[in-house]
Design a protein around this motif. Sequence first.
Motif, PDB file in Angstrom:
ATOM      1  N   ILE A  45       0.853  -1.185   0.000  1.00 10.02           N
ATOM      2  CA  ILE A  45       0.000   0.000   0.000  1.00 10.02           C
ATOM      3  C   ILE A  45       0.888   1.235   0.000  1.00 10.02           C
ATOM      4  N   ALA A  46       0.362   2.326  -0.525  1.00 11.46           N
ATOM      5  CA  ALA A  46       1.104   3.577  -0.570  1.00 11.46           C
ATOM      6  C   ALA A  46       1.029   4.274   0.783  1.00 11.46           C
ATOM      7  N   ASP A  47       2.040   5.078   1.072  1.00 13.16           N
ATOM      8  CA  ASP A  47       2.025   5.939   2.244  1.00 13.16           C
ATOM      9  C   ASP A  47       1.451   7.288   1.813  1.00 13.16           C
ATOM     10  N   PRO A  48       0.269   7.679   2.314  1.00 15.31           N
ATOM     11  CA  PRO A  48      -0.340   8.943   1.857  1.00 15.31           C
ATOM     12  C   PRO A  48       0.442  10.180   2.283  1.00 15.31           C
ATOM     13  N   LEU A  49       1.390  10.011   3.191  1.00 17.58           N
ATOM     14  CA  LEU A  49       2.160  11.148   3.684  1.00 17.58           C
ATOM     15  C   LEU A  49       3.464  11.360   2.923  1.00 17.58           C
ATOM     16  N   ASP A  50       3.836  10.390   2.079  1.00 22.09           N
ATOM     17  CA  ASP A  50       5.113  10.495   1.381  1.00 22.09           C
ATOM     18  C   ASP A  50       5.043   9.670   0.099  1.00 22.09           C
ATOM     19  N   ASP A  51       5.196  10.338  -1.049  1.00 19.91           N
ATOM     20  CA  ASP A  51       5.104   9.660  -2.347  1.00 19.91           C
ATOM     21  C   ASP A  51       6.258   8.709  -2.611  1.00 19.91           C
ATOM     22  N   ASP A  52       7.259   8.723  -1.760  1.00 18.92           N
ATOM     23  CA  ASP A  52       8.414   7.858  -1.966  1.00 18.92           C
ATOM     24  C   ASP A  52       8.434   6.665  -1.012  1.00 18.92           C
ATOM     25  N   ARG A  53       7.316   6.448  -0.286  1.00 15.14           N
ATOM     26  CA  ARG A  53       7.292   5.349   0.691  1.00 15.14           C
ATOM     27  C   ARG A  53       6.113   4.424   0.446  1.00 15.14           C
ATOM     28  N   VAL A  54       6.352   3.135   0.710  1.00 11.71           N
ATOM     29  CA  VAL A  54       5.293   2.134   0.667  1.00 11.71           C
ATOM     30  C   VAL A  54       5.423   1.227   1.877  1.00 11.71           C
ATOM     31  N   TYR A  55       4.313   0.554   2.192  1.00  9.55           N
ATOM     32  CA  TYR A  55       4.316  -0.496   3.218  1.00  9.55           C
ATOM     33  C   TYR A  55       4.087  -1.820   2.508  1.00  9.55           C
ATOM     34  N   VAL A  56       4.856  -2.839   2.893  1.00  5.94           N
ATOM     35  CA  VAL A  56       4.707  -4.147   2.261  1.00  5.94           C
ATOM     36  C   VAL A  56       4.427  -5.211   3.329  1.00  5.94           C
ATOM     37  N   ALA A  57       3.648  -6.212   2.916  1.00  5.99           N
ATOM     38  CA  ALA A  57       3.290  -7.337   3.792  1.00  5.99           C
ATOM     39  C   ALA A  57       4.083  -8.560   3.363  1.00  5.99           C
ATOM     40  N   GLU A  58       4.746  -9.195   4.322  1.00  6.35           N
ATOM     41  CA  GLU A  58       5.611 -10.321   4.003  1.00  6.35           C
ATOM     42  C   GLU A  58       5.033 -11.650   4.485  1.00  6.35           C
ATOM     43  N   ALA A  59       5.394 -12.705   3.769  1.00  5.48           N
ATOM     44  CA  ALA A  59       4.985 -14.048   4.170  1.00  5.48           C
ATOM     45  C   ALA A  59       5.657 -14.461   5.475  1.00  5.48           C
ATOM     46  N   VAL A 357       0.777  -0.700  -6.752  1.00  4.50           N
ATOM     47  CA  VAL A 357       0.270   0.635  -6.434  1.00  4.50           C
ATOM     48  C   VAL A 357       0.909   1.624  -7.398  1.00  4.50           C
ATOM     49  N   VAL A 358       0.291   2.779  -7.549  1.00  2.00           N
ATOM     50  CA  VAL A 358       0.848   3.852  -8.373  1.00  2.00           C
ATOM     51  C   VAL A 358       1.182   5.031  -7.483  1.00  2.00           C
ATOM     52  N   LEU A 359       2.402   5.546  -7.644  1.00  2.00           N
ATOM     53  CA  LEU A 359       2.872   6.693  -6.870  1.00  2.00           C
ATOM     54  C   LEU A 359       3.421   7.752  -7.810  1.00  2.00           C
TER      55      LEU A 359
END
Length: 424
Positions: A45-59, A357-359
């Motif tokens: 998912i994108a971080d709405p506070l920073d266009d250069d950051r994402v959160y990822v979910a790992e197995a 996602v698109v940033l």
Amino acid sequence: MSRSTDPDNFFQTDDSIAEIDRKALKAKNEHGSPIRLQSKILAVIADPLDDDRVYVAEAAGTVRRIVLETASKSHIYRGPTAPITCLALSPSAKTIYAGSWDKIIWSWDVETRTPSRRFQGHNDFVKALLCIRLNGHDILISGAADATIIIWNATTGTKLQVLKGGHTRGIQDLAIDPTTYPPPTSTSTSPDSTSSISTPIPIRFFSASSDRTIRRWNLTLKNSPSTHRPDKNAHPTNKPLENLTLSAQEIDPLNPIIAHETSIYKILFSPSPSDEDTELWTCSADGTIKCLSCAQAFTAETTLPHGDYVRSIALDEEGGTYVISGGRSEDVKVWDRGTGELVHVYEGHFGEIMDLVVLRGRAVSVGIDGTVRTWGLTRRDIERAKVEKDDGVEERVVDKKKEEEQGDLMTEEEERELAELMDD
């Protein structure tokens, strides 16, 4: 007696060996500037506070915040021991939620990484999450492989309502109808009352399932009857949640939206201020991407043939030009939204792409190969990528031609032996 887990010690078909070799060779590529993690990545998912950051979910059961420019992985959120399949941020972006195979929704403070409340109520893997704000309160909506949707008070963890009986198989995704959220409020003042009366206007959310249906739901929060005289200075949207009644009901349950032949993995809206222009985009295991017109009873206006399982789609809302898709084919495909033409295919992943996602002018893809990759979406980026791809193809053709020519050449010894045979 010791037991080996080395695949080389087990019988393998020629096809499986070839596939292992193919992935090992492809894993060396640097396309999309890969950020490599140690486990499969199942969601982003994108971080709405920073266009250069994402959160990822790992197995591996962790959530990471990644800065794309520097490949920094400093923020790690721990707790689950089972794979994490979906993520959501609170409207303030101060809390992150993660749905897991352990049937629990975990949460953390974004900055301190301190574990917060855990939400338990599903009987199978949690597959989809939404977090919205209604009447001044954060509401969490979750969907799971148990075919149920649960609505929670995100602050207290209280289960507010369980929706079941609509879908017959697991929930794969949830989406809010942008024409109803944030919800407008209609307020009137009664001459016999000293306070405003807020007329609730429902928001709509949609759910997609492995049963190939998309179902629509109205969600409303309204004031509960009270015996005490209300505070005339209290704002109607700041009432305690226990003084509000939540009501969620399915819209036209006998007529769900059916646009695909099998499981639907992703649904998302193209935002528009009116129903007439709003589009619902979907992707499915049937290999297609569809654009459904909300004004035309969700009939398909566009069908894009991605091929094989399509796990995820994203829209280039800023440029307003492209649809991006990814799935089992390992390719990120860029489509023209207006014409349906396949504009470009980005190659790089060596395993199934799980999410996109698109940033701001670029697409970010994640997959079971454990990489996060970034792809340009400006016209200049795509034209450059096409030239580089064509140059790469030409180089491979030249190399192959050289190999074939070298293979046709005989050594001096081979020529001598051939001459002797001819003399005989």
